[in-house]
Design a protein around this motif. Structure first.
Motif, PDB file in Angstrom:
ATOM      1  N   ALA A   1       0.786  -1.459  -0.054  1.00 30.68           N
ATOM      2  CA  ALA A   1      -0.056   0.127   0.018  1.00 30.68           C
ATOM      3  C   ALA A   1       0.789   1.286   0.059  1.00 30.68           C
ATOM      4  CB  ALA A   1      -1.132  -0.135   1.064  1.00 30.68           C
ATOM      5  N   ASN A   2       1.887   1.264   0.898  1.00 31.38           N
ATOM      6  CA  ASN A   2       2.672   2.393   0.801  1.00 31.38           C
ATOM      7  C   ASN A   2       3.365   2.699  -0.385  1.00 31.38           C
ATOM      8  OD1 ASN A   2       1.934   2.700   3.547  1.00 31.38           O
ATOM      9  ND2 ASN A   2       3.868   1.984   4.329  1.00 31.38           N
TER      10      ASN A   2
ATOM     11  N   LYS B   1       2.778   1.729  -3.296  1.00 29.28           N
ATOM     12  CA  LYS B   1       1.763   1.921  -4.485  1.00 29.28           C
ATOM     13  C   LYS B   1       1.149   3.582  -4.208  1.00 29.28           C
ATOM     14  CE  LYS B   1      -2.800   0.895  -6.160  1.00 29.28           C
ATOM     15  NZ  LYS B   1      -3.804   0.071  -6.072  1.00 29.28           N
ATOM     16  N   GLN B   2       1.054   4.022  -2.832  1.00 27.94           N
ATOM     17  CA  GLN B   2       0.670   5.320  -2.861  1.00 27.94           C
ATOM     18  C   GLN B   2       1.740   6.451  -3.302  1.00 27.94           C
ATOM     19  OE1 GLN B   2      -0.612   6.347   1.124  1.00 27.94           O
ATOM     20  NE2 GLN B   2      -0.794   8.462   0.559  1.00 27.94           N
TER      21      GLN B   2
END
Length: 184
Positions: free
Chosen positions: A106-107, A109-110
């Motif tokens: 998630a990190n 990707k963000q």
């Protein structure tokens, strides 16, 4: 950085690195030892320490030095539009890599979406290595934005501290002494 890039960062008589340190307000240190980065490429590690803002400023100033020419006199790499591209390599602990990647990616990707930068992290390191490489690639602005996101993320992570004691750690004592240190 390659030796040519390091020469550009240092500058004649150390003028560039001195200026970078003063303008950014942080410490910039260049290792004397080279690290083998490829079959024929030797690199040196540049360590930047300070607040997230000062670290970002130092990276920005170093990239500006490198945009003119590389230390060996060749022109910097460009993309299809002719914009200068940069690749910023990071040396990260396994724990830091986990923080950058985040739960289920998630990190990272963000960070990719927010900055528009190509962000890659070396796959799992062998058991004997504690450092993994990360790379931020793209135009100067997107690399700097991704770098700032990484620096901020790393600055919020807890310190790793010393490794836990080994499960099989032996405790030395005086010969003939019982466990409590008292003679038998």
């Amino acid at each position: 950085m390659t030796n040519g890039q390091v020469g550009t960062i240092i500058g004649k008589g150390g003028a560039n690195i001195r200026s970078i340190r003063e303008q950014a307000g942080c410490n910039v240190a260049i290792s004397q030892q080279t690290v083998q980065a490829g079959q024929s490429t030797a690199e040196r590690i540049v360590t930047v320490s300070g607040s997230p803002i000062s670290i970002h400023k130092a990276a920005e100033l170093m990239m500006a030095c490198l945009e003119d020419t590389l230390g060996d006199g060749t022109a910097p790499a460009t993309d299809s539009s002719g914009a200068v591209t940069h690749t910023l390599k990071l040396c990260l602990s396994n724990n830091q890599v986990g923080g950058i990647i985040g739960k289920q990616g998630a990190n990272i990707k963000q960070m990719r979406e927010e900055s528009g930068c190509t962000i890659k992290v070396e796959s799992a390191a062998p058991a004997y290595q504690t450092v993994r490489a990360g790379a931020l690639s793209g135009a100067k602005a997107v690399v700097l934005q991704a770098y700032m996101l990484c620096v901020v993320k790393l600055s919020t992570m807890p310190d790793e501290g010393p490794p836990p004691p080994s499960k099989f750690q032996k405790t030395a004592g005086m010969p003939g002494a019982a466990r409590g240190g008292r003679p038998r």
